[in-house]
Design an enzyme around this catalytic site. Structure first.
Site, PDB file in Angstrom:
ATOM      1  CE  LYS A  65      -3.899  -2.287   2.174  1.00  0.00           C
ATOM      2  NZ  LYS A  65      -4.528  -2.754   3.403  1.00  0.00           N
ATOM      3  CD  GLN A 114      -3.521  -4.384   6.568  1.00  0.00           C
ATOM      4  OE1 GLN A 114      -3.360  -3.422   5.817  1.00  0.00           O
ATOM      5  NE2 GLN A 114      -4.169  -5.474   6.197  1.00  0.00           N
ATOM      6  CG  ASP A 119     -10.059  -0.214   4.903  1.00  0.00           C
ATOM      7  OD1 ASP A 119      -9.863  -0.472   3.693  1.00  0.00           O
ATOM      8  OD2 ASP A 119      -9.382  -0.695   5.823  1.00  0.00           O
TER       9      ASP A 119
END
Ligand code: NDP
Length: 300
Positions: A54, A98, A121
């Site tokens: 990422k 994460q 997200d």
């Protein structure tokens, strides 16, 4: 094989190109550089790989990448304090924690402490509610990538029968909401669904997000249907040598490809689209935060 291959790798490269062009314009015309902060708690090897990837792709499209690696025993208070600091930082437009988090941290509490406008997200309860009520939200990256590929392949999805296998909060449920938003007739299947084969056989669109290697065989697929395989499963591959492994999806690729009209491969289908959509979401968040028009075709 008769199905058209939906090439997620090429599609993701095209999305990254669009994001990079728009970022370059923002830098030049607005002196604005979108920034993504990624928080990793602990040393889970798979998570470390994702976070590295990422960060790399974020800088490749010209955005700022802020990586925060915290020890596995980080307290909830410390993690929440970092999130508050990032919420308040105007250079940070997207924040991603994460997952999974170590057991002592409350995942819902942590996710819901992110500013919803920076929740790239799309897991914050406000974004879930906005998506569910058809309002502008941050859309979870994996289902967003699936929808982009479906729209690209079909144009309008209106009136199609869609079956989503899996009802997780990160893939199955938001995928179903997005397909409803496209006026599909949506069925969500799960581990208690009866006669799954018959349910899947009615689908013009099948999205499989289960986590069971090659669970969906070709004879479950309606001829000509579009198959989007979200699953990423590592299985043993003795044909490659002792101890070797390979990645497969939730659909049995060869048999499904004989019947389907179009199909995403694993690897190279949905996977690459997920990070591309994370970058797209970060750009969208940066534009919204600054009252600028959003780039076309990068969100719903
Ligand atoms: P979860 O484990 O959270 O959810 C799996 C879902 O599948 C559950 O709803 C479960 O039902 C359902 N299920 C399990 N067994 C069956 C069965 N026999 N028949 C029908 N349904 C079943 O998984 P995720 O949604 O997080 O991930 C799914 C897959 O997608 C995984 O392989 C994961 O690695 C992959 N993935 C890929 C991403 C990408 O970028 N390409 C991103 C995210 C995930 P129930 O609710 O009843 O238990």
């Amino acid at each position: 094989m008769s199905a058209t291959l939906i090439d997620g790798k090429a599609f993701a490269a095209m999305i990254r190109g669009k994001v990079a062009d728009h970022v370059a314009r923002l830098k030049k015309e607005q002196e604005l550089t979108p920034g993504l902060a990624v928080i990793l708690v602990g040393e889970d090897p798979a998570s470390q790989v994702y976070v590295r990837s990422k960060g790399k792709q974020t800088t490749e499209v010209g955005m700022n990448s802020f990586e925060h690696k915290l020890a596995a025993n980080t307290s909830e208070a410390e993690l929440l304090a970092l999130i508050q600091q990032l919420n308040a930082n105007p250079e940070v437009h997207g924040i991603l924690v994460q997952l999974p988090l170590p057991d002592h941290l409350d995942e819902d509490l942590v996710i819901n402490s992110i500013d919803p406008a920076k929740d790239v997200d799309g897991f914050h309860i406000s974004n879930v509610g906005l998506l569910g009520t058809g309002q502008k939200s941050m859309v979870p990256c994996t289902p967003l990538g699936c929808l982009m590929m479906l729209r690209d392949h079909h144009g309008s999805l209106s009136g199609m029968n869609a079956v989503v296998i899996g009802r997780s909060n990160i893939v199955g449920k938001p995928m179903a909401q997005l397909l409803l938003g496209e006026s599909c007739t949506v069925t969500v299947a799960h581990s208690r669904t009866k006669d799954l084969a018959d349910v899947v056989r009615r689908a013009d669109i099948v999205v499989a997000a289960v986590g069971r290697p090659e669970m969906v065989p070709g004879d479950w697929i309606k001829p000509g249907a579009t198959v989007i395989d979200v699953g990423i499963n590592r299985i043993e591959a003795p044909e490659k040598g002792e101890g070797k492994t390979r990645l497969v999806g939730d659909c049995h690729y060869t048999s499904c490809a004989e019947v389907a009209g179009a199909i995403t491969p694993v690897p190279g289908g949905v996977g690459p689209m997920t990070i591309a959509c994370l970058l797209a979401n970060t750009l969208t968040a940066a534009c919204r935060a600054n009252g600028l028009p959003e780039p076309d075709g990068l969100t719903v």
